[in-house]
Design a protein around this motif. Structure first.
Motif, PDB file in Angstrom:
ATOM      1  N   GLY A 276       0.877  -1.383  -0.037  1.00 20.95           N
ATOM      2  CA  GLY A 276      -0.239   0.473  -0.266  1.00 20.95           C
ATOM      3  C   GLY A 276       1.065   1.359  -0.214  1.00 20.95           C
ATOM      4  N   ALA A 277       1.728   1.189   0.408  1.00 21.30           N
ATOM      5  CA  ALA A 277       3.142   2.244   0.853  1.00 21.30           C
ATOM      6  C   ALA A 277       3.395   2.632  -0.352  1.00 21.30           C
ATOM      7  CB  ALA A 277       3.717   2.435   2.269  1.00 21.30           C
ATOM      8  N   PHE A 278       3.956   1.540  -1.088  1.00 23.47           N
ATOM      9  CA  PHE A 278       5.260   1.764  -2.203  1.00 23.47           C
ATOM     10  C   PHE A 278       4.543   0.992  -3.552  1.00 23.47           C
ATOM     11  CE2 PHE A 278       7.659   0.981   2.046  1.00 23.47           C
ATOM     12  CZ  PHE A 278       7.542   2.763   2.600  1.00 23.47           C
ATOM     13  N   TYR A 279       3.932   0.297  -3.774  1.00 21.13           N
ATOM     14  CA  TYR A 279       3.118   0.335  -5.078  1.00 21.13           C
ATOM     15  C   TYR A 279       3.220   1.417  -5.815  1.00 21.13           C
ATOM     16  CZ  TYR A 279      -0.374  -0.142  -8.885  1.00 21.13           C
ATOM     17  OH  TYR A 279      -1.224  -0.591  -9.567  1.00 21.13           O
ATOM     18  N   GLN A 280       4.019   1.608  -7.403  1.00 20.43           N
ATOM     19  CA  GLN A 280       4.190   2.198  -8.068  1.00 20.43           C
ATOM     20  C   GLN A 280       4.369   3.016  -7.631  1.00 20.43           C
ATOM     21  OE1 GLN A 280       0.369   2.814 -10.313  1.00 20.43           O
ATOM     22  NE2 GLN A 280       0.238   4.976  -9.113  1.00 20.43           N
ATOM     23  N   SER A 281       5.582   3.181  -6.625  1.00 22.30           N
ATOM     24  CA  SER A 281       6.300   4.411  -6.197  1.00 22.30           C
ATOM     25  C   SER A 281       5.495   5.261  -5.271  1.00 22.30           C
ATOM     26  CB  SER A 281       6.892   5.090  -7.644  1.00 22.30           C
ATOM     27  OG  SER A 281       7.888   4.535  -8.646  1.00 22.30           O
ATOM     28  N   GLY A 282       4.467   4.378  -4.649  1.00 25.22           N
ATOM     29  CA  GLY A 282       3.218   5.467  -4.002  1.00 25.22           C
ATOM     30  C   GLY A 282       2.911   6.902  -4.858  1.00 25.22           C
ATOM     31  N   GLN A 283       2.635   6.893  -6.139  1.00 23.35           N
ATOM     32  CA  GLN A 283       2.186   7.630  -6.478  1.00 23.35           C
ATOM     33  C   GLN A 283       0.038   7.094  -7.278  1.00 23.35           C
ATOM     34  OE1 GLN A 283       5.222   9.686  -9.605  1.00 23.35           O
ATOM     35  NE2 GLN A 283       5.652   7.791 -10.007  1.00 23.35           N
ATOM     36  N   SER A 284      -0.682   6.613  -5.593  1.00 25.41           N
ATOM     37  CA  SER A 284      -1.464   6.188  -5.924  1.00 25.41           C
ATOM     38  C   SER A 284      -2.572   6.983  -4.812  1.00 25.41           C
ATOM     39  CB  SER A 284      -1.586   5.191  -5.584  1.00 25.41           C
ATOM     40  OG  SER A 284      -3.250   4.765  -5.331  1.00 25.41           O
ATOM     41  N   CYS A 285      -3.550   7.769  -5.512  1.00 26.10           N
ATOM     42  CA  CYS A 285      -4.588   8.930  -4.234  1.00 26.10           C
ATOM     43  C   CYS A 285      -4.973   8.231  -3.173  1.00 26.10           C
ATOM     44  CB  CYS A 285      -5.377   9.611  -5.221  1.00 26.10           C
ATOM     45  SG  CYS A 285      -6.544   8.318  -6.238  1.00 26.10           S
ATOM     46  N   ILE A 286      -5.044   6.685  -3.039  1.00 30.46           N
ATOM     47  CA  ILE A 286      -4.884   6.053  -1.910  1.00 30.46           C
ATOM     48  C   ILE A 286      -4.191   5.631  -1.152  1.00 30.46           C
ATOM     49  CG2 ILE A 286      -7.674   5.533  -1.851  1.00 30.46           C
ATOM     50  CD1 ILE A 286      -6.885   3.522  -3.874  1.00 30.46           C
ATOM     51  N   GLY A 287      -2.895   5.627  -2.000  1.00 30.50           N
ATOM     52  CA  GLY A 287      -1.762   4.870  -1.067  1.00 30.50           C
ATOM     53  C   GLY A 287      -1.236   5.574   0.780  1.00 30.50           C
ATOM     54  N   VAL A 288      -0.622   4.436   1.182  1.00 33.32           N
ATOM     55  CA  VAL A 288      -0.593   4.214   2.588  1.00 33.32           C
ATOM     56  C   VAL A 288       0.489   5.387   2.802  1.00 33.32           C
ATOM     57  CG1 VAL A 288       0.246   3.327   4.502  1.00 33.32           C
ATOM     58  CG2 VAL A 288      -1.064   1.616   3.465  1.00 33.32           C
ATOM     59  N   GLN A 289       0.286   6.422   3.788  1.00 27.96           N
ATOM     60  CA  GLN A 289       0.851   7.385   4.078  1.00 27.96           C
ATOM     61  C   GLN A 289       1.232   7.457   5.634  1.00 27.96           C
ATOM     62  OE1 GLN A 289       0.823  11.396   1.934  1.00 27.96           O
ATOM     63  NE2 GLN A 289       1.508  12.265   3.873  1.00 27.96           N
ATOM     64  N   ARG A 290      -0.167   7.216   6.021  1.00 30.14           N
ATOM     65  CA  ARG A 290       0.008   7.540   7.959  1.00 30.14           C
ATOM     66  C   ARG A 290      -0.020   6.238   8.777  1.00 30.14           C
ATOM     67  NH1 ARG A 290      -3.987  10.899  10.114  1.00 30.14           N
ATOM     68  NH2 ARG A 290      -5.565  10.607   7.859  1.00 30.14           N
ATOM     69  N   ILE A 291       1.014   4.929   8.907  1.00 33.84           N
ATOM     70  CA  ILE A 291       0.716   4.384   9.713  1.00 33.84           C
ATOM     71  C   ILE A 291       0.268   4.152  11.042  1.00 33.84           C
ATOM     72  CG2 ILE A 291       1.289   1.671   9.523  1.00 33.84           C
ATOM     73  CD1 ILE A 291       3.745   3.073   8.053  1.00 33.84           C
ATOM     74  N   ILE A 292      -0.901   3.724  11.904  1.00 30.60           N
ATOM     75  CA  ILE A 292      -1.092   3.758  13.080  1.00 30.60           C
ATOM     76  C   ILE A 292      -1.436   2.919  13.771  1.00 30.60           C
ATOM     77  CG2 ILE A 292      -3.033   5.086  14.491  1.00 30.60           C
ATOM     78  CD1 ILE A 292      -4.184   7.022  11.905  1.00 30.60           C
ATOM     79  N   VAL A 293      -0.443   2.543  15.140  1.00 34.03           N
ATOM     80  CA  VAL A 293      -0.128   0.898  15.485  1.00 34.03           C
ATOM     81  C   VAL A 293      -0.404   1.380  16.573  1.00 34.03           C
ATOM     82  CG1 VAL A 293       1.522  -0.642  15.324  1.00 34.03           C
ATOM     83  CG2 VAL A 293       1.634   0.743  13.375  1.00 34.03           C
ATOM     84  N   HIS A 294      -1.210  -0.063  17.264  1.00 37.74           N
ATOM     85  CA  HIS A 294      -1.472  -0.312  18.642  1.00 37.74           C
ATOM     86  C   HIS A 294      -0.060   0.060  19.545  1.00 37.74           C
ATOM     87  CE1 HIS A 294      -2.749  -1.381  22.616  1.00 37.74           C
ATOM     88  NE2 HIS A 294      -4.035  -0.945  21.700  1.00 37.74           N
ATOM     89  N   ASP A 295      -0.267   0.736  21.083  1.00 39.83           N
ATOM     90  CA  ASP A 295       1.149   0.760  21.422  1.00 39.83           C
ATOM     91  C   ASP A 295       1.896  -0.358  21.485  1.00 39.83           C
ATOM     92  OD1 ASP A 295       2.575   2.672  22.610  1.00 39.83           O
ATOM     93  OD2 ASP A 295       2.587   1.487  24.168  1.00 39.83           O
ATOM     94  N   GLU A 296       0.747  -1.425  22.039  1.00 40.13           N
ATOM     95  CA  GLU A 296       1.348  -2.636  22.462  1.00 40.13           C
ATOM     96  C   GLU A 296       2.122  -3.325  21.258  1.00 40.13           C
ATOM     97  OE1 GLU A 296      -1.374  -4.979  23.961  1.00 40.13           O
ATOM     98  OE2 GLU A 296      -2.155  -3.673  25.584  1.00 40.13           O
ATOM     99  N   VAL A 297       1.946  -3.170  19.933  1.00 42.88           N
ATOM    100  CA  VAL A 297       2.588  -3.431  18.934  1.00 42.88           C
ATOM    101  C   VAL A 297       3.524  -3.348  17.965  1.00 42.88           C
ATOM    102  CG1 VAL A 297       1.331  -6.009  18.606  1.00 42.88           C
ATOM    103  CG2 VAL A 297       0.438  -4.232  17.469  1.00 42.88           C
TER     104      VAL A 297
END
Length: 487
Positions: A276-297
């Motif tokens: 999601g973040a790096f497919y086609q060099s991130g040039q996608s309007c729905i590319g992953v930019q913010r990765i929000i992760v639970h503190d425990e993991v």
């Protein structure tokens, strides 16, 4: 071996026009001119619009099966020209060849879905006798083509995003003029070449590469009944302000978030987030930019994702092992490099990547990115993403919503109640469960809220935008008394 021509025409009122070859299109990896394309001037754009207006009635009167035949012809020809289309995309967009082949597959899917939908546009019989004054009245409505349409498509998916405008228009019977992105016009030109093989009425389509100032002609002409634009928010909202009375559909991108809850399968989430973040060099309007992760993991997931990102192969998009190819040009790569440096200067930690050479920017991950940086607030549109922590589900949803964009969001969780909370509370056009926001199937409703746009694509939903409801009311008057039941 697949080869490209030195020059390509544009398509004006269904016919190839080669009056010039002024538009130089580069190979995005080498930077060299790969081919030249005819460039529409004011007179060609105005002629295309006039031809679409002239063709509107004949397009509207085409039978459903005739429109379906046109679309199925395209499906067959795109399959025959699969390798050519993929190679052209790899050259003009710098998209890795495997990703290019995937986009050709989606092009075929989109036209096939449109062919299926073209013969099942239905209306409704509606009882009107809801009160004494309407006794004896009955309503029937159907959908009719809205008329000549204007389409402006972007560089990042030159085939599929053009297809999401062209195929629904043919399915409902709307003539159109299209301005493909000047940096990647060839996919749309090849679609025009295939459409020219069909029996569409003269004037049904024009594919008109043009300079950016030509967008005004595609936007402001009052004879055009709909404008569908995919691109940057700044340009899109400006075009809407100029569009006048016509219907406007905008797909404008975002800075999409994915949420990794503590019960997620981390290895699976890593594989999908890398995509999601790096497919086609991130040039996608729905590319992953913010990765929000639970503190425990958080640490476990971060370390796995960084390790996976470091294995990605970057380089020549024609190499089948390449995952990250060039960005669309060196200027865009420099812009994003500057954003990374701004974030680091503001206290962010660079976890991997961050190096640039020309249009090539390494797959980059950061953490502790300040909320007031461009990388946090704007659309990166390149191979960069960053981590954030959360402790409660409500906090995670609030972080996702803390954006002026709202296209799609992804959530990794096994808790159905959290899924329903996200579906209710996330201010986005779509929520994707146990996958990244970058996932899209071409028959689903697709679009955003807030600065991410207006309206929905996805073939059936685009067809609704390209039609208007026409109502019929029937009164059973004194001359036609109701007959006895059973007679």
């Amino acid at each position: 071996m697949t080869k490209l021509k030195d020059t390509y025409p544009l398509y004006l009122a269904n016919e190839a026009w080669s009056g010039n070859a002024d538009l130089e299109v580069t190979n995005k990896f080498t930077g060299e001119v790969a081919f030249r394309v005819a460039l529409a001037r004011t007179e060609q754009i105005e002629a295309g619009i006039a031809a679409a207006v002239e063709a509107a009635e004949r397009m509207a009167r085409m039978a459903s099966y005739e429109r379906q035949d046109v679309l199925m012809h395209c499906v067959a020809r795109f399959k025959e020209r699969f390798d050519e289309l993929a190679y052209a995309l790899c050259v003009e967009a710098g998209k890795p060849i495997k990703d290019s082949e995937g986009e050709v597959g989606r092009l075929i899917d989109t036209f096939r879905i449109a062919a299926e939908e073209s013969v099942r546009m239905t209306g409704e019989v509606q009882p009107l006798d809801i009160s004494p004054r309407a006794k004896g009245y009955q309503g029937i409505w159907k959908r009719v083509p809205i008329g000549p349409c204007s389409f402006i498509s972007p560089f990042n998916f030159p085939l599929n995003l053009a297809a999401h405008k062209i195929a629904p228009a043919i399915a409902v019977g709307c003539p159109f003029v299209m301005k493909p992105a000047s940096r990647t016009p060839l996919g749309a030109i090849i679609m025009g070449e295939v459409l020219a093989e069909t029996n569409l009425p003269k004037g049904a389509f024009s594919i008109l590469p043009a300079a950016r100032d030509g967008a005004d002609l595609f936007t402001e002409d009052e004879r055009l009944k709909l404008l569908s634009f995919t691109g940057s928010p700044g340009v899109g909202w400006d075009l809407k302000a100029k569009a006048g009375k016509k219907k406007v559909v905008l797909e404008l991108g975002g800075n999409a978030a994915v949420v990794i809850d503590r019960d997620a399968d981390l290895d699976d989430a890593v594989e999908r987030t890398v995509f999601g973040a790096f497919y086609q060099s991130g040039q996608s309007c729905i590319g992953v930019q913010r990765i929000i992760v639970h503190d425990e993991v958080y640490e476990a997931f971060r370390d796995k994702l960084v390790a996976k990102t470091k294995t990605l192969i970057a380089g020549n998009p024609h190499d089948r092992d390449t995952f990250v190819g060039p960005m669309i040009d060196a200027k865009e790569a420099q812009r994003l490099d500057n954003w990374i440096q701004e974030a680091v200067a503001g206290g962010a930690k660079l976890l991997c990547g961050g190096k640039r050479e020309g249009a090539m920017l390494e797959a980059t991950l950061l953490e502790e990115v300040s909320s007031d940086t461009k990388l946090n607030r704007e659309e990166a549109f390149g191979p960069v993403a960053f981590f954030e922590r959360f402790r409660t589900w409500d906090e995670a949803l609030a972080i996702v919503n803390d954006s002026k964009f709202g296209l799609q969001a992804g959530i990794f969780t096994r808790d159905i109640f959290k899924v329903l909370d996200a579906w209710d509370d996330l201010d986005v056009g779509g929520v994707v469960v146990n996958d990244v926001p970058s996932y899209r199937v071409d028959n689903m409703p697709y679009g955003g809220v807030k600065d991410s746009g207006l309206g929905r694509e996805g073939v059936r939903f685009a067809m609704e935008d390209m039609t208007e409801i026409r109502n019929l009311v029937i009164r059973r008057g004194p001359a036609t008394p109701p007959r006895k039941l059973g007679s």
